[in-house]
Design an enzyme around this catalytic site. Structure first.
Site, short mmCIF file in Angstrom:
data_model
loop_
_atom_site.label_atom_id
_atom_site.label_comp_id
_atom_site.label_asym_id
_atom_site.label_seq_id
_atom_site.Cartn_x
_atom_site.Cartn_y
_atom_site.Cartn_z
N HIS A 138 0.82 -1.21 0.00
CA HIS A 138 0.00 0.00 0.00
C HIS A 138 0.86 1.26 0.00
O HIS A 138 0.54 2.25 -0.67
CB HIS A 138 -0.93 -0.04 1.22
CG HIS A 138 -1.65 1.25 1.48
ND1 HIS A 138 -1.30 2.09 2.51
CD2 HIS A 138 -2.67 1.85 0.84
CE1 HIS A 138 -2.09 3.15 2.49
NE2 HIS A 138 -2.93 3.03 1.49
N GLU B 134 1.98 1.91 -3.39
CA GLU B 134 0.87 2.47 -4.19
C GLU B 134 0.85 4.00 -4.05
O GLU B 134 0.70 4.73 -5.04
CB GLU B 134 -0.44 1.83 -3.72
CG GLU B 134 -1.68 2.38 -4.40
CD GLU B 134 -2.75 2.74 -3.39
OE1 GLU B 134 -3.01 3.94 -3.23
OE2 GLU B 134 -3.32 1.82 -2.76
N HIS B 135 1.02 4.50 -2.83
CA HIS B 135 1.08 5.96 -2.63
C HIS B 135 2.28 6.56 -3.37
O HIS B 135 2.18 7.62 -3.97
CB HIS B 135 1.23 6.28 -1.13
CG HIS B 135 -0.08 6.29 -0.39
ND1 HIS B 135 -0.48 7.38 0.35
CD2 HIS B 135 -1.06 5.38 -0.28
CE1 HIS B 135 -1.66 7.11 0.90
NE2 HIS B 135 -2.02 5.90 0.54
N GLU C 234 -3.49 7.81 7.53
CA GLU C 234 -4.55 7.02 6.90
C GLU C 234 -4.96 5.87 7.81
O GLU C 234 -6.14 5.57 7.98
CB GLU C 234 -4.09 6.49 5.53
CG GLU C 234 -5.19 5.72 4.80
CD GLU C 234 -4.78 5.25 3.41
OE1 GLU C 234 -3.67 5.60 2.96
OE2 GLU C 234 -5.60 4.55 2.78
#
Lengths: 434, 447
Positions: B68, B71-72, B148
């Site tokens: 993840h 992905e950022h 997040e």
């Protein structure tokens, strides 16, 4: 004798010819107006009904009545109880959704061409002749109370409800349309019947339909669907007075990340400056990753996962709000950055590059919204609720393009008021270092 | 009257096409990148997506959240784009872009006017192999993903409970580790971790291109060959074999208490087989079981516990078979006021056992099948979601043919198969039961 009129037609010509969307204004024999896009390639219809006035119609002491009434529409009609009603809808593979907002009651339907008449007959019963039986009343009350209790422990909900309360005094906008645990428990069947008569009336209904249906068929369908609703409903309350000065309100709540809702008064939807304000907000915090708030708070400083701002032009008042969430030891810094950016935008306005980028985004993105029967029906009913002309979709991008740098700078100075900015922070902020 | 209703239902069943024409085409590029095209020419819009067959369950131990995190980081600089420029270009073209990470896949998408497809392919193919990260990017973006996690998980008692419950479900498989990562491991994620994951998994032979909207397969093929087809395959792509769950032989129970809980509830999950390529029947029976048992007011659980005994405010069952490895079948009951969690759980078990004895109401099954057929008509209104369905399936070990066969397999499932599936799955030894609760009254400690 057919008294059937197609009063106006607008074609959204901004799109390539093969994808033209032809919006027809249909007036049914009984006089119900609807906007229609015929789309025969898939055998179903998306239908949207809106009744103006939602939670704001609640009578004094009856907070939550409209919301509870709407929640009960799918709980049985005539000799059908809640399960019979659901079973019949399942047999038809029709989908009905009922929801209440501050300014509107929403009824959405999706149904197949092959059993359209049966589906509409069923929807009609739920709208015109709901049972509101005591068993369902008790069950749905329990569900609403459960939601009220959850909201009371949800930092996001606590923040927005606190802001509303501070902003709007005694007006219905000040409290949740769910009502309170006490007000909901006290509602009687008569209260629900009154809310039904008050909210679902023909003098306030807006309709759009998109899909496999002709104008004539839609006119007949609407007359059958809505026959029996009262001609007029309950009066709307007066305008809400915004009553909150700049500053900060802390709601102490034991959770690791503080949530903040911030803002001040906004601008009315029909204000001549609304378009410029709308473009301005895209630059400030309404767009994607490129907005000033996202750039300064997230991309440069890593203080949050998400920060945004949005104009809320309601029917009886208006707000310019934003929200952010940061760990308890970083929220103070996030708030400071937002205050600085708010002040900087108010005095300097955006740059010409930012304005041009926002305009290309907005004009390019607009046609992309019209990409399915459901989404188009939603847009069309919203346009009617906002009292926009039927050719609005054709002229909307021109209005965006007409906004000049002078306009946004002037409107930034008018709409963004750093001294009035009030932050409601829910959490346990700690003092920041340096 | 009842008979009439049933007849009406049957007529409707016959009139609906068994398989709606989704206009789906697929082909393979020479470097092993699979391409799926979903046509919908009603609006000049296109959804461009690249799905990688790599998610959080493909991470190495100790660096949870790196899939993840990467992905950022793919929104930062490449050889030709500055940090943040990717999204800027998309929005300057009126589009929207984002990405998402799951256990079995990571996907990137842009929704734009159909005539901007080439530009999207140019940029997306660029960042498949050309990202350039700085230590600065790492430090700031790591703060963002921690916020997040704060927002999604730490600030929500329900999310923290769910995380613990899933961890209890999987003893050995990486599905037990949260997609976003454990906080203590996220705090130490570095540039090398992100690059190691990137270099291992981001390659055309590990990716699927999905294009949905106003496009024609020939045109997509030409563009895809130009932009993706020129990227060499990664010859060292590891085989996708992950540690599997051992047989579960003892029931697991957990209690999670948090003062932020307003509504207490009980969850029950069972390790369950997933959809496998060429072998989807068992998963189809479980899918139908979830519908029959706990979807809608006429489901077995709602009829009995919400409308009948009124022991529940809410009750539901759910199962998703789209998963590379073992999935779960889930039950949840929110007891009514005055009903304890123990009594709620007992009522749930009793109702499930009674269902196994009584079997499936054939009319109910017909209604569910009717709705499934209709959902294929409604799905044609949203090409994006059709594209999504293919992306998820193809990154979870299924083939195009499996996706095409699925609706017919669901239609062919019998009541007997559903009951058999229930008997097989509802084994207490194969279960995790969780209670989400408010804190105990602290009378003793507060003296």
């Amino acid at each position: 004798m057919m008294r059937f009129v197609i009063a106006a037609v607008a074609v959204l010509a901004a799109l390539p010819a093969r994808a033209e969307i032809e919006i027809q204004e249909v007036v049914s024999p009984a006089g119900v107006t609807a906007w229609l896009v015929e789309e025969h390639s898939i055998p179903f219809v998306a239908l949207e009904l809106r009744f103006k006035g939602g939670g704001t119609l609640d009578l004094p002491g009856k907070r939550g009545a409209t919301n509870l009434m709407v929640g009960l529409l799918e709980e049985g009609t005539g000799d059908m109880d809640a399960m019979d009603f659901a079973r019949t809808a399942e047999e038809l593979a029709a989908e009905f959704n009922y929801d209440a907002f501050d300014d509107a009651v929403m009824i959405s339907a999706r149904f197949l061409t092959e059993n359209r008449d049966e589906a509409m007959a069923l929807l009609r019963k739920s709208i015109v002749a709901p049972r509101f039986d005591e068993v369902s009343l008790a069950r749905v009350k329990d569900q609403v109370v459960s939601i009220i209790r959850s909201d009371a422990k949800d930092p996001d909900r606590i923040a927005s409800q606190t802001f509303d309360k501070l902003a709007f005094g005694d007006h219905p906008y000040a409290t949740s349309l769910n009502g309170t645990e006490d007000s909901v428990k006290a509602l009687s069947r008569d209260d629900i019947l009154a809310a039904h008569q008050g909210a679902l009336a023909l003098d306030r209904v807006y309709v759009s339909a998109v899909g496999d249906i002709s104008a004539i068929e839609l006119g007949q369908l609407l007359d059958e669907l809505l026959a029996g609703l009262p001609a007029t409903g309950a009066a709307l309350p007066g305008p809400a007075t915004y009553d909150l000065a700049g500053g900060e309100t802390l709601v102490d709540y034991a959770t690791p990340q503080s949530v903040a809702v911030f803002g001040h008064e906004g601008i009315e939807r029909d204000d001549p400056d609304f378009f410029a304000a709308y473009v301005l907000n895209v630059i400030m915090g309404g767009g994607g990753f490129e907005s000033r708030l996202m750039t300064e708070v997230r991309e440069k400083r890593g203080l949050t996962y998400g920060v945004n701002s949005y104009l809320i032009p309601k029917d009886l008042g208006h707000l310019y709000l934003g929200s952010v969430a940061s760990a308890n030891d970083r929220i103070t810094q996030a708030v400071d950055v937002i205050r600085d950016e708010w002040a900087r935008m108010a005095t300097e306005g955006p740059t010409i590059e930012e304005l041009e980028r926002a305009k290309t985004y907005l004009t390019g993105a607009y046609p992309l919204r019209f990409d399915g029967n459901g989404p188009i029906a939603n847009i069309l009913v919203g346009m009617q609720m906002d009292d926009l002309p039927i050719d609005y979709a054709v002229t909307r991008n021109d209005k965006v393009n007409a906004v000049t740098l002078d306009d946004v700078k002037r409107v930034a100075a008018r709409v963004m008021r750093p001294d009035d900015l009030h932050f409601v922070i829910v959490g346990q902020p700690t003092a920041q270092d340096g | 009257m009842r008979r009439m209703m049933m007849l009406a239902g049957l007529t409707a069943l016959a009139a609906l096409p068994l398989r709606a024409q989704e206009m789906v085409t697929d082909f393979m590029l020479d470097n092993g990148m699979q391409v799926v095209v979903v046509e919908d020419h009603r609006a000049p819009v296109v959804m461009h997506m690249v799905w990688y067959k790599a998610g959080s369950a493909d991470e190495q131990p100790g660096v949870s959240g790196v899939a993840h995190f990467l992905e950022h980081l793919l929104f930062k600089a490449t050889d030709t784009l500055e940090s943040g420029e990717f999204s800027k270009v998309v929005s300057a073209n009126g589009g929207r872009d984002n990405a998402f990470t799951s256990y079995d896949y990571t996907a990137y998408y842009q929704r734009v006017a159909a005539d901007r497809l080439e530009l999207m392919m140019q940029m997306e193919s660029d960042r498949m192999v050309n990202i350039r990260l700085s230590e600065d990017d790492i430090a700031t973006e790591r703060d963002v993903i921690i916020e997040e996690r704060n927002q999604r998980t730490e600030n929500s008692a329900g999310a923290l409970f769910r995380e613990q419950r899933i961890a209890a479900q999987y003893l050995n498989h990486r599905y037990g580790v949260p997609i976003i990562g454990w906080k203590h491991e996220m705090e130490n994620l570095g540039l090398d971790d992100a690059l190691a994951y990137y270099e291992t998994f981001y390659a055309p032979n590990n990716a699927i291109l999905v294009v949905a909207g106003d496009v024609y397969p020939e045109d997509v093929k030409t563009l895809a060959e130009t932009y993706y087809g020129v990227i060499p395959a990664n010859p060292d792509l590891p085989e996708r074999v992950r540690p599997q769950e051992p047989p579960q032989t003892s029931a697991r129970r957990m209690e999670f208490r948090d003062p932020r809980v307003s509504q207490e509830y009980v969850t029950r999950s069972y390790l369950a087989p997933e959809r496998d390529a060429g072998d989807q029947r068992e998963a189809a029976a479980l899918t139908m079981l979830a519908q029959v048992l706990g979807s809608g007011p006429n489901s077995v659980l709602a009829r009995e516990l919400q409308f009948g005994t009124k022991e529940a405010v809410y009750v539901s069952s759910f199962y998703s078979g789209v998963s590379l490895d073992d999935a779960t079948f889930n039950l949840v009951i929110v007891p009514a006021e005055g009903v304890s969690l123990a009594d709620g759980e007992a009522a749930l078990d009793k109702t499930v056992q009674q269902f196994i004895k009584d079997g499936v109401d054939p009319e109910h099954l017909d209604r569910i099948k009717m709705q499934l057929r209709a959902s294929q008509i409604y799905a044609r209104d949203a090409a994006d979601s059709v594209g999504n369905r293919y992306g998820r399936a193809l990154t979870s070990g299924l083939t195009i043919q499996d996706v095409r066969d699925w609706p017919e397999i669901l239609q062919s499932i019998t009541g007997e198969e559903i009951v058999a599936a229930a008997e097989a799955i509802f084994d207490k030894n194969n279960s995790v039961t969780g209670w989400l609760m408010r804190p105990e009254l602290q009378a003793e400690v507060s003296q």
